[in-house]
Write a protein that holds these residues in place. Structure first.
Motif, PDB file in Angstrom:
ATOM      1  N   ASP A   8      -4.956 143.876 146.481  1.00 50.33           N
ATOM      2  CA  ASP A   8      -5.143 143.092 145.257  1.00 50.33           C
ATOM      3  C   ASP A   8      -3.952 142.173 145.027  1.00 50.33           C
ATOM      4  OD1 ASP A   8      -7.650 144.312 144.038  1.00 50.33           O
ATOM      5  OD2 ASP A   8      -6.454 146.083 144.484  1.00 50.33           O
ATOM      6  N   LEU A   9      -2.823 142.580 145.584  1.00 53.30           N
ATOM      7  CA  LEU A   9      -1.587 141.824 145.414  1.00 53.30           C
ATOM      8  C   LEU A   9      -0.800 141.952 146.712  1.00 53.30           C
ATOM      9  CD1 LEU A   9      -0.857 140.641 142.603  1.00 53.30           C
ATOM     10  CD2 LEU A   9       0.568 142.649 142.223  1.00 53.30           C
ATOM     11  N   PHE A  10      -0.166 140.873 147.136  1.00 54.24           N
ATOM     12  CA  PHE A  10       0.654 140.903 148.352  1.00 54.24           C
ATOM     13  C   PHE A  10       1.995 140.289 147.985  1.00 54.24           C
ATOM     14  CE2 PHE A  10       0.943 139.258 153.027  1.00 54.24           C
ATOM     15  CZ  PHE A  10       1.855 140.248 153.317  1.00 54.24           C
ATOM     16  N   ILE A  11       3.051 141.096 147.987  1.00 50.67           N
ATOM     17  CA  ILE A  11       4.360 140.628 147.540  1.00 50.67           C
ATOM     18  C   ILE A  11       5.429 140.948 148.591  1.00 50.67           C
ATOM     19  CG2 ILE A  11       3.913 140.694 145.041  1.00 50.67           C
ATOM     20  CD1 ILE A  11       5.074 143.495 144.948  1.00 50.67           C
ATOM     21  N   GLN A  12       6.577 140.346 148.420  1.00 46.31           N
ATOM     22  CA  GLN A  12       7.659 140.519 149.398  1.00 46.31           C
ATOM     23  C   GLN A  12       8.171 141.964 149.421  1.00 46.31           C
ATOM     24  OE1 GLN A  12       8.705 137.968 151.366  1.00 46.31           O
ATOM     25  NE2 GLN A  12      10.118 139.326 152.415  1.00 46.31           N
ATOM     26  N   ASP A  13       8.502 142.468 148.238  1.00 45.71           N
ATOM     27  CA  ASP A  13       9.034 143.839 148.160  1.00 45.71           C
ATOM     28  C   ASP A  13       8.815 144.391 146.751  1.00 45.71           C
ATOM     29  OD1 ASP A  13      11.055 142.777 146.492  1.00 45.71           O
ATOM     30  OD2 ASP A  13      12.360 142.406 148.194  1.00 45.71           O
ATOM     31  N   ILE A  14       9.197 145.637 146.547  1.00 46.91           N
ATOM     32  CA  ILE A  14       8.923 146.292 145.259  1.00 46.91           C
ATOM     33  C   ILE A  14       9.592 145.564 144.091  1.00 46.91           C
ATOM     34  CG2 ILE A  14       8.524 148.591 146.221  1.00 46.91           C
ATOM     35  CD1 ILE A  14      11.408 149.313 145.257  1.00 46.91           C
ATOM     36  N   TYR A  15      10.726 144.909 144.389  1.00 45.46           N
ATOM     37  CA  TYR A  15      11.489 144.250 143.319  1.00 45.46           C
ATOM     38  C   TYR A  15      10.775 143.006 142.787  1.00 45.46           C
ATOM     39  CZ  TYR A  15      14.759 147.512 145.260  1.00 45.46           C
ATOM     40  OH  TYR A  15      15.320 148.670 145.715  1.00 45.46           O
ATOM     41  N   HIS A  21       2.262 142.152 134.713  1.00 46.63           N
ATOM     42  CA  HIS A  21       0.981 141.770 135.335  1.00 46.63           C
ATOM     43  C   HIS A  21       0.118 143.003 135.599  1.00 46.63           C
ATOM     44  CE1 HIS A  21      -1.846 139.578 137.856  1.00 46.63           C
ATOM     45  NE2 HIS A  21      -1.719 140.549 138.753  1.00 46.63           N
ATOM     46  N   ILE A  22       0.714 144.040 136.164  1.00 47.35           N
ATOM     47  CA  ILE A  22      -0.111 145.216 136.465  1.00 47.35           C
ATOM     48  C   ILE A  22      -0.478 145.977 135.179  1.00 47.35           C
ATOM     49  CG2 ILE A  22       0.567 145.439 138.881  1.00 47.35           C
ATOM     50  CD1 ILE A  22       2.304 147.835 138.070  1.00 47.35           C
ATOM     51  N   LYS A  23       0.408 145.872 134.184  1.00 48.45           N
ATOM     52  CA  LYS A  23       0.093 146.505 132.893  1.00 48.45           C
ATOM     53  C   LYS A  23      -1.164 145.855 132.292  1.00 48.45           C
ATOM     54  CE  LYS A  23       3.847 148.101 130.529  1.00 48.45           C
ATOM     55  NZ  LYS A  23       4.995 148.002 129.630  1.00 48.45           N
ATOM     56  N   LYS A  24      -1.234 144.535 132.427  1.00 50.69           N
ATOM     57  CA  LYS A  24      -2.409 143.803 131.921  1.00 50.69           C
ATOM     58  C   LYS A  24      -3.672 144.203 132.681  1.00 50.69           C
ATOM     59  CE  LYS A  24       0.014 139.770 130.263  1.00 50.69           C
ATOM     60  NZ  LYS A  24       0.632 138.558 130.775  1.00 50.69           N
ATOM     61  N   ASN A  25      -3.491 144.701 133.906  1.00 55.10           N
ATOM     62  CA  ASN A  25      -4.640 145.175 134.695  1.00 55.10           C
ATOM     63  C   ASN A  25      -4.901 146.666 134.454  1.00 55.10           C
ATOM     64  OD1 ASN A  25      -5.868 143.136 136.778  1.00 55.10           O
ATOM     65  ND2 ASN A  25      -3.700 142.656 136.634  1.00 55.10           N
ATOM     66  N   SER A  26      -4.403 147.166 133.348  1.00 51.84           N
ATOM     67  CA  SER A  26      -4.636 148.560 132.903  1.00 51.84           C
ATOM     68  C   SER A  26      -3.975 149.626 133.762  1.00 51.84           C
ATOM     69  CB  SER A  26      -6.139 148.877 132.823  1.00 51.84           C
ATOM     70  OG  SER A  26      -6.814 147.881 132.130  1.00 51.84           O
ATOM     71  N   ILE A  27      -2.995 149.226 134.589  1.00 48.46           N
ATOM     72  CA  ILE A  27      -2.320 150.218 135.443  1.00 48.46           C
ATOM     73  C   ILE A  27      -1.307 151.022 134.617  1.00 48.46           C
ATOM     74  CG2 ILE A  27      -0.823 150.528 137.470  1.00 48.46           C
ATOM     75  CD1 ILE A  27      -3.748 149.539 138.043  1.00 48.46           C
ATOM     76  N   GLY A 130     -11.098 152.972 144.918  1.00 46.09           N
ATOM     77  CA  GLY A 130     -11.152 152.121 143.729  1.00 46.09           C
ATOM     78  C   GLY A 130      -9.820 151.969 143.018  1.00 46.09           C
ATOM     79  N   LEU A 131      -8.720 152.163 143.757  1.00 46.92           N
ATOM     80  CA  LEU A 131      -7.396 152.002 143.158  1.00 46.92           C
ATOM     81  C   LEU A 131      -6.896 150.567 143.379  1.00 46.92           C
ATOM     82  CD1 LEU A 131      -5.710 155.301 144.446  1.00 46.92           C
ATOM     83  CD2 LEU A 131      -7.361 154.995 142.605  1.00 46.92           C
ATOM     84  N   TYR A 132      -5.926 150.178 142.589  1.00 47.54           N
ATOM     85  CA  TYR A 132      -5.340 148.845 142.687  1.00 47.54           C
ATOM     86  C   TYR A 132      -4.318 148.874 143.813  1.00 47.54           C
ATOM     87  CZ  TYR A 132      -3.396 144.461 140.827  1.00 47.54           C
ATOM     88  OH  TYR A 132      -2.975 143.162 140.649  1.00 47.54           O
ATOM     89  N   ALA A 133      -4.508 148.015 144.821  1.00 53.91           N
ATOM     90  CA  ALA A 133      -3.678 148.102 146.031  1.00 53.91           C
ATOM     91  C   ALA A 133      -2.668 146.964 146.110  1.00 53.91           C
ATOM     92  CB  ALA A 133      -4.571 148.078 147.260  1.00 53.91           C
ATOM     93  N   ILE A 134      -1.401 147.331 146.271  1.00 55.15           N
ATOM     94  CA  ILE A 134      -0.332 146.332 146.355  1.00 55.15           C
ATOM     95  C   ILE A 134       0.371 146.481 147.702  1.00 55.15           C
ATOM     96  CG2 ILE A 134       1.748 145.406 145.269  1.00 55.15           C
ATOM     97  CD1 ILE A 134       0.861 147.100 142.733  1.00 55.15           C
ATOM     98  N   LEU A 135       0.319 145.413 148.472  1.00 53.26           N
ATOM     99  CA  LEU A 135       0.956 145.419 149.797  1.00 53.26           C
ATOM    100  C   LEU A 135       2.323 144.752 149.718  1.00 53.26           C
ATOM    101  CD1 LEU A 135       0.512 145.976 152.895  1.00 53.26           C
ATOM    102  CD2 LEU A 135      -0.319 143.618 153.056  1.00 53.26           C
ATOM    103  N   VAL A 136       3.320 145.405 150.329  1.00 52.03           N
ATOM    104  CA  VAL A 136       4.644 144.780 150.443  1.00 52.03           C
ATOM    105  C   VAL A 136       4.950 144.583 151.925  1.00 52.03           C
ATOM    106  CG1 VAL A 136       5.611 145.739 148.304  1.00 52.03           C
ATOM    107  CG2 VAL A 136       5.845 147.033 150.433  1.00 52.03           C
ATOM    108  N   LYS A 137       5.868 143.667 152.194  1.00 48.16           N
ATOM    109  CA  LYS A 137       6.299 143.505 153.583  1.00 48.16           C
ATOM    110  C   LYS A 137       7.189 144.683 153.956  1.00 48.16           C
ATOM    111  CE  LYS A 137       5.839 138.819 154.759  1.00 48.16           C
ATOM    112  NZ  LYS A 137       6.456 137.715 155.494  1.00 48.16           N
ATOM    113  N   SER A 168      -3.242 135.553 150.255  1.00 49.80           N
ATOM    114  CA  SER A 168      -2.297 134.490 150.629  1.00 49.80           C
ATOM    115  C   SER A 168      -1.155 135.127 151.370  1.00 49.80           C
ATOM    116  CB  SER A 168      -1.711 133.826 149.392  1.00 49.80           C
ATOM    117  OG  SER A 168      -2.700 133.506 148.504  1.00 49.80           O
ATOM    118  N   LEU A 169      -0.903 134.660 152.571  1.00 48.90           N
ATOM    119  CA  LEU A 169       0.215 135.217 153.339  1.00 48.90           C
ATOM    120  C   LEU A 169       1.528 134.722 152.762  1.00 48.90           C
ATOM    121  CD1 LEU A 169      -0.950 134.966 157.066  1.00 48.90           C
ATOM    122  CD2 LEU A 169      -0.905 136.949 155.587  1.00 48.90           C
ATOM    123  N   ILE A 170       2.544 135.625 152.762  1.00 47.18           N
ATOM    124  CA  ILE A 170       3.857 135.208 152.243  1.00 47.18           C
ATOM    125  C   ILE A 170       4.878 135.318 153.353  1.00 47.18           C
ATOM    126  CG2 ILE A 170       3.517 135.665 149.803  1.00 47.18           C
ATOM    127  CD1 ILE A 170       4.741 138.437 150.287  1.00 47.18           C
TER     128      ILE A 170
END
Ligand SMILES: [Mg+2]
Length: 170
Positions: A8-15, A21-27, A130-137, A168-170
């Motif tokens: 659902d999200l692809f970011i560089q790292d946890i920081y 944003h994730i709070k708004k998605n009810s996480i 059905g969980l919200y998935a966040i990928l980091v490099k 979107s690839l980062i």
């Protein structure tokens, strides 16, 4: 089918994770991978910025739980030093690992995010439940031989997801 591998999200790292944003998605809770997500695969060194990140998540009201396929003693060490619980004895992408994690977090699937660096364990495991998935490099290029093989497939899959505009690839 591809959607099961699409974060659902692809970011560089946890920081880089935008907690608002994730709070708004009810996480409300995050199941976080250990190797190459929180710490480099071969490192036991816990940096201050990681401790600060953990505290910031907790202060913002998120529950955190480590979910890792590594050895018991390594998971226990990190869990104790970061002051957050961990899932023991279950392996990703098995559903039981994520169910145990949600029991610990006290969250429902729609309130739970998974934060990790591997598509075939972290992202696939999250999406099929059905969980919200966040990928980091990955933090380091050092990892298990088996993981290196999976990375080849992973890179191909990421290119397919990008060509279909699913990511979107980062
Ligand atoms: Mg990992």
């Amino acid at each position: 089918m591809l959607k099961l591998f699409c974060p659902d999200l692809f970011i560089q790292d946890i920081y880089e994770l935008d907690l608002n944003h994730i709070k708004k998605n009810s996480i409300k809770g995050i199941l976080v991978d250990l190797d190459n997500t929180l710490l480099p695969w071969d490192s036991m060194y816990i940096e201050d910025k990681l401790i600060d990140w953990t505290k910031r998540c907790l202060n913002e009201g998120f529950s955190l739980c480590i979910i890792s396929n590594n050895r018991y003693d390594r998971i226990k060490y990190c869990s104790e030093h970061l002051g957050i619980p961990a899932v023991f004895g279950s392996f990703k992408p098995c559903k039981s690992a994520f169910k145990k994690g949600m029991d610990i977090l006290g969250t429902q699937p729609k309130e739970t995010a998974v934060l990790g660096d591997q598509i075939f364990t972290d992202i696939f495991g999250a999406k099929r439940m059905g969980l919200y998935a966040i990928l980091v490099k990955p933090l380091s290029s050092r990892e298990l031989y088996w993981t290196k093989i999976m990375r080849v497939l992973e890179r191909r899959l990421l290119k397919i997801l990008e060509s279909k505009k699913l990511i979107s690839l980062i």
